[in-house]
Design a protein around this motif. Structure first.
Motif, PDB file in Angstrom:
ATOM      1  N   SER A   8       0.738  -1.168   0.050  1.00 34.69           N
ATOM      2  CA  SER A   8       0.064  -0.066  -0.041  1.00 34.69           C
ATOM      3  C   SER A   8       1.141   1.228   0.054  1.00 34.69           C
ATOM      4  CB  SER A   8      -0.936   0.150   1.309  1.00 34.69           C
ATOM      5  OG  SER A   8      -1.601   1.165   1.266  1.00 34.69           O
ATOM      6  N   THR A  10      -0.048   3.418   1.936  1.00 37.04           N
ATOM      7  CA  THR A  10       0.315   3.818   3.460  1.00 37.04           C
ATOM      8  C   THR A  10       1.311   3.336   4.184  1.00 37.04           C
ATOM      9  OG1 THR A  10      -0.783   1.621   4.130  1.00 37.04           O
ATOM     10  CG2 THR A  10      -2.364   3.450   3.491  1.00 37.04           C
ATOM     11  N   SER A  59      -7.504  10.168  10.280  1.00 40.73           N
ATOM     12  CA  SER A  59      -7.574   9.035   9.337  1.00 40.73           C
ATOM     13  C   SER A  59      -8.657   9.335   8.200  1.00 40.73           C
ATOM     14  CB  SER A  59      -7.886   7.802  10.045  1.00 40.73           C
ATOM     15  OG  SER A  59      -9.265   7.837  10.417  1.00 40.73           O
ATOM     16  N   GLY A  60      -8.422   8.661   7.164  1.00 42.57           N
ATOM     17  CA  GLY A  60      -9.498   8.774   6.149  1.00 42.57           C
ATOM     18  C   GLY A  60     -10.610   7.954   6.429  1.00 42.57           C
ATOM     19  N   ASN A  64     -14.469   9.694   6.239  1.00 43.89           N
ATOM     20  CA  ASN A  64     -15.651   9.346   5.667  1.00 43.89           C
ATOM     21  C   ASN A  64     -16.768   9.422   6.707  1.00 43.89           C
ATOM     22  OD1 ASN A  64     -15.144   8.908   2.879  1.00 43.89           O
ATOM     23  ND2 ASN A  64     -14.327   6.824   3.206  1.00 43.89           N
ATOM     24  N   GLU A  90     -14.682  -0.285   6.357  1.00 47.69           N
ATOM     25  CA  GLU A  90     -14.591   0.711   7.534  1.00 47.69           C
ATOM     26  C   GLU A  90     -15.670  -0.005   8.733  1.00 47.69           C
ATOM     27  OE1 GLU A  90     -15.351   4.850   6.337  1.00 47.69           O
ATOM     28  OE2 GLU A  90     -13.705   4.644   4.855  1.00 47.69           O
ATOM     29  N   GLU A 137     -15.801   8.277  -4.860  1.00 49.57           N
ATOM     30  CA  GLU A 137     -14.303   7.792  -4.437  1.00 49.57           C
ATOM     31  C   GLU A 137     -13.558   7.968  -5.651  1.00 49.57           C
ATOM     32  OE1 GLU A 137     -13.666   4.250  -1.899  1.00 49.57           O
ATOM     33  OE2 GLU A 137     -12.213   3.764  -3.579  1.00 49.57           O
ATOM     34  N   ASN A 141     -10.229   2.816  -5.251  1.00 45.58           N
ATOM     35  CA  ASN A 141      -9.101   1.707  -4.903  1.00 45.58           C
ATOM     36  C   ASN A 141      -9.441   0.565  -5.162  1.00 45.58           C
ATOM     37  OD1 ASN A 141      -7.328   0.298  -3.291  1.00 45.58           O
ATOM     38  ND2 ASN A 141      -8.195   1.011  -1.450  1.00 45.58           N
ATOM     39  N   ASP A 170     -14.477  10.874  -1.110  1.00 40.56           N
ATOM     40  CA  ASP A 170     -13.512  10.212  -0.608  1.00 40.56           C
ATOM     41  C   ASP A 170     -12.144  10.499  -1.547  1.00 40.56           C
ATOM     42  OD1 ASP A 170     -11.396   8.543  -0.275  1.00 40.56           O
ATOM     43  OD2 ASP A 170     -13.038   6.985   0.590  1.00 40.56           O
ATOM     44  N   ALA A 172      -8.948   9.845  -0.826  1.00 42.07           N
ATOM     45  CA  ALA A 172      -7.820   9.306  -0.319  1.00 42.07           C
ATOM     46  C   ALA A 172      -6.495   9.504  -1.267  1.00 42.07           C
ATOM     47  CB  ALA A 172      -8.048   7.892   0.269  1.00 42.07           C
ATOM     48  N   TRP A 196     -12.435  15.206   0.971  1.00 38.43           N
ATOM     49  CA  TRP A 196     -11.042  15.163   1.803  1.00 38.43           C
ATOM     50  C   TRP A 196     -10.228  14.615   1.187  1.00 38.43           C
ATOM     51  CZ3 TRP A 196      -9.345  10.407   2.944  1.00 38.43           C
ATOM     52  CH2 TRP A 196      -9.885   9.264   2.958  1.00 38.43           C
ATOM     53  N   LYS A 201      -1.066   8.871   2.694  1.00 33.02           N
ATOM     54  CA  LYS A 201      -0.675   7.887   1.662  1.00 33.02           C
ATOM     55  C   LYS A 201       0.305   8.243   0.691  1.00 33.02           C
ATOM     56  CE  LYS A 201      -5.485   5.917   2.727  1.00 33.02           C
ATOM     57  NZ  LYS A 201      -5.785   7.078   3.557  1.00 33.02           N
ATOM     58  N   ARG A 317      -2.832  -6.945  -5.354  1.00 33.75           N
ATOM     59  CA  ARG A 317      -2.709  -5.653  -5.419  1.00 33.75           C
ATOM     60  C   ARG A 317      -1.189  -4.750  -5.488  1.00 33.75           C
ATOM     61  NH1 ARG A 317      -5.317  -0.555  -1.889  1.00 33.75           N
ATOM     62  NH2 ARG A 317      -3.627  -1.318  -0.432  1.00 33.75           N
TER      63      ARG A 317
HETATM   64  N1  TLP Z   1      -7.168   2.328   2.170  1.00 36.15           N
HETATM   65  C1  TLP Z   1      -6.269   1.189   2.777  1.00 36.15           C
HETATM   66  C2  TLP Z   1      -6.809  -0.055   3.183  1.00 36.15           C
HETATM   67  O1  TLP Z   1      -7.727   0.501   4.334  1.00 36.15           O
HETATM   68  C3  TLP Z   1      -7.568  -0.646   2.377  1.00 36.15           C
HETATM   69  C4  TLP Z   1      -5.297   0.799   1.430  1.00 36.15           C
HETATM   70  O2  TLP Z   1      -4.287   0.214   1.753  1.00 36.15           O
HETATM   71  O3  TLP Z   1      -5.679   1.157   0.508  1.00 36.15           O
HETATM   72  N2  TLP Z   1     -10.681   5.594   1.318  1.00 36.15           N
HETATM   73  C5  TLP Z   1      -9.922   4.983   0.317  1.00 36.15           C
HETATM   74  C6  TLP Z   1     -10.263   5.151  -1.029  1.00 36.15           C
HETATM   75  C7  TLP Z   1      -8.711   4.247   0.862  1.00 36.15           C
HETATM   76  O4  TLP Z   1      -8.099   3.592   0.015  1.00 36.15           O
HETATM   77  C8  TLP Z   1      -8.671   4.388   2.441  1.00 36.15           C
HETATM   78  C9  TLP Z   1      -7.430   3.595   2.958  1.00 36.15           C
HETATM   79  C10 TLP Z   1      -9.275   5.167   3.351  1.00 36.15           C
HETATM   80  C11 TLP Z   1     -10.414   5.639   2.831  1.00 36.15           C
HETATM   81  C12 TLP Z   1      -9.139   5.108   4.883  1.00 36.15           C
HETATM   82  O5  TLP Z   1      -7.963   5.741   4.969  1.00 36.15           O
HETATM   83  P1  TLP Z   1      -7.140   5.606   6.489  1.00 36.15           P
HETATM   84  O6  TLP Z   1      -6.542   4.132   6.311  1.00 36.15           O
HETATM   85  O7  TLP Z   1      -6.387   6.685   6.568  1.00 36.15           O
HETATM   86  O8  TLP Z   1      -8.366   5.319   7.610  1.00 36.15           O
END
Ligand code: TLP
Length: 341
Positions: A8, A10, A59-60, A64, A90, A137, A141, A170, A172, A196, A201, A317
């Motif tokens: 990821s 992240t 956090s994301g 959301n 979530e 979104e 993802n 979203d 992200a 947001w 990331k 992925r």
């Molecule tokens: N995604 C993470 C995992 O939770 C799957 C990743 O590794 O891709 N919206 C989207 C589109 C995201 O991809 C993610 C995180 C989030 C929200 C949540 O963000 P965080 O991890 O900051 O809570």
């Protein structure tokens, strides 16, 4: 053994410039509204997205959940793409926190058909839940970092306006989408009520997202963040890293896209697999297997220090980011060829 970590974006760690900024950050109690660095970050992201105000959240996921809480009443229904993070990753938060249910719409590679979205919106009838929020979104993802075109956002905005609904974006990976589409991120945000972006990331900050909207909505969002336990005190140390992320992290995302593309092209040539090259335009590569062997391939790659994330039995992925360079891509390609061929 060194690691090439594609699981990821992240997993990125803060840059030296971020650590310096964190050490030097001017801070105060942000719950009392006294952290100047947080205020600078919130204003900077809001300006970047063309919104009146911003709110720094941990956090994301919280971003959301705040959006859903802000625009719904318990018993309402939200409309969202079936694979979207807010629905699938979530932990059932929308039901737990906001007491809403969802009407999912399956997108074509993450892009919802406006006709299907409009059909998913409930009419006004005593039997039916109220459709109050449309969740978008970008990039998507699970579909493989796919970009939702601006025209699709226009259609979604028109539907929301016709039915008195709000839009939550979203973002992200909104900057990834904007760069790939050649559109400013604010153009997407302009079609949403609340938008947001994540700093943690592709942009490499250790923590945080910033939720942006009207000053009044952000005032309400601040209260929801408090309820969720997201009010943080001398958090300017983290916001300082976020400011560096915003200044230095966005332009380089094009390199991540280029590397993902290279990996995708090599992977597409492997037997028993497929990659949607047409839609692999950002930093996520989804490798599909004809057989359910994503876990096995991930385990075998890991033996060689190459980490990837199984997303389903037949889907692996790979995410590119600041800590993945050309050599990492070569290494992943080489081992994939060895294992799959
Ligand atoms: N995604 C993470 C995992 O939770 C799957 C990743 O590794 O891709 N919206 C989207 C589109 C995201 O991809 C993610 C995180 C989030 C929200 C949540 O963000 P965080 O991890 O900051 O809570």
């Amino acid at each position: 053994m060194s690691r090439s970590d594609f699981r990821s974006d992240t997993v990125t760690t803060p840059t030296d410039a971020m650590r310096e900024a964190m050490a030097a950050a001017e801070v105060g109690d942000d719950v009392l509204g006294e952290d100047p660095t947080v205020q600078r970050l919130e204003a900077a992201v809001a300006a970047r997205l063309g919104k009146e105000a911003g709110l720094f959240v941990p956090s994301g996921t919280m971003a959301n959940q705040i959006g859903v809480k802000l625009y719904t009443e318990p018993g309402d229904e939200i409309v969202a793409e079936a694979s979207s993070h807010v629905l699938t990753y979530e932990a059932g938060g929308i039901g737990l926190i906001s007491g809403v249910q969802c009407r999912p719409v399956r997108g074509d590679h993450g892009v919802m058909d406006p006709v299907e979205v409009e059909a998913a919106v409930r009419g006004v009838d005593i039997h039916l839940p109220r459709s109050s929020l449309l969740c978008l979104e970008n990039t998507n993802n699970v579909a493989g970092g796919t970009v939702v075109p601006l025209e699709n956002f226009d259609a979604m905005r028109a539907i929301a306006d016709r039915h008195g609904m709000k839009i939550l974006l979203d973002g992200a990976r909104l900057f990834h989408a904007a760069i790939a589409a050649g559109v400013d991120a604010s153009e997407y945000a302009a079609r949403a009520d609340l938008a947001w972006v994540a700093l943690s990331k592709g942009l490499s900050a250790p923590v945080g997202s910033v939720v942006c909207g009207t000053a009044e909505d952000i005032r309400r969002a601040r209260r929801v963040r408090k309820v969720l336990g997201g009010g943080m005190r001398q958090v300017g140390v983290l916001a300082a890293a976020g400011l560096v992320a915003l200044e230095t992290g966005v332009d380089r995302l094009a390199d991540d896209h280029r590397r993902a593309r290279r990996l995708a092209e090599a992977a597409a040539a492997l037997p028993g697999t497929s990659v949607d090259l047409e839609r692999t335009v950002t930093n996520i590569v989804l490798l599909r297997f004809d057989e359910p062997r994503a876990r096995e391939v991930a385990d075998r790659l890991a033996e060689h220090g190459v980490l990837a994330m199984p997303m389903a039995a037949d889907r692996l992925r790979f995410c590119t980011h600041r800590l993945i360079d050309d050599d990492d891509v070569e290494r992943a390609t080489h081992h994939l060829q060895q294992i799959v061929s």
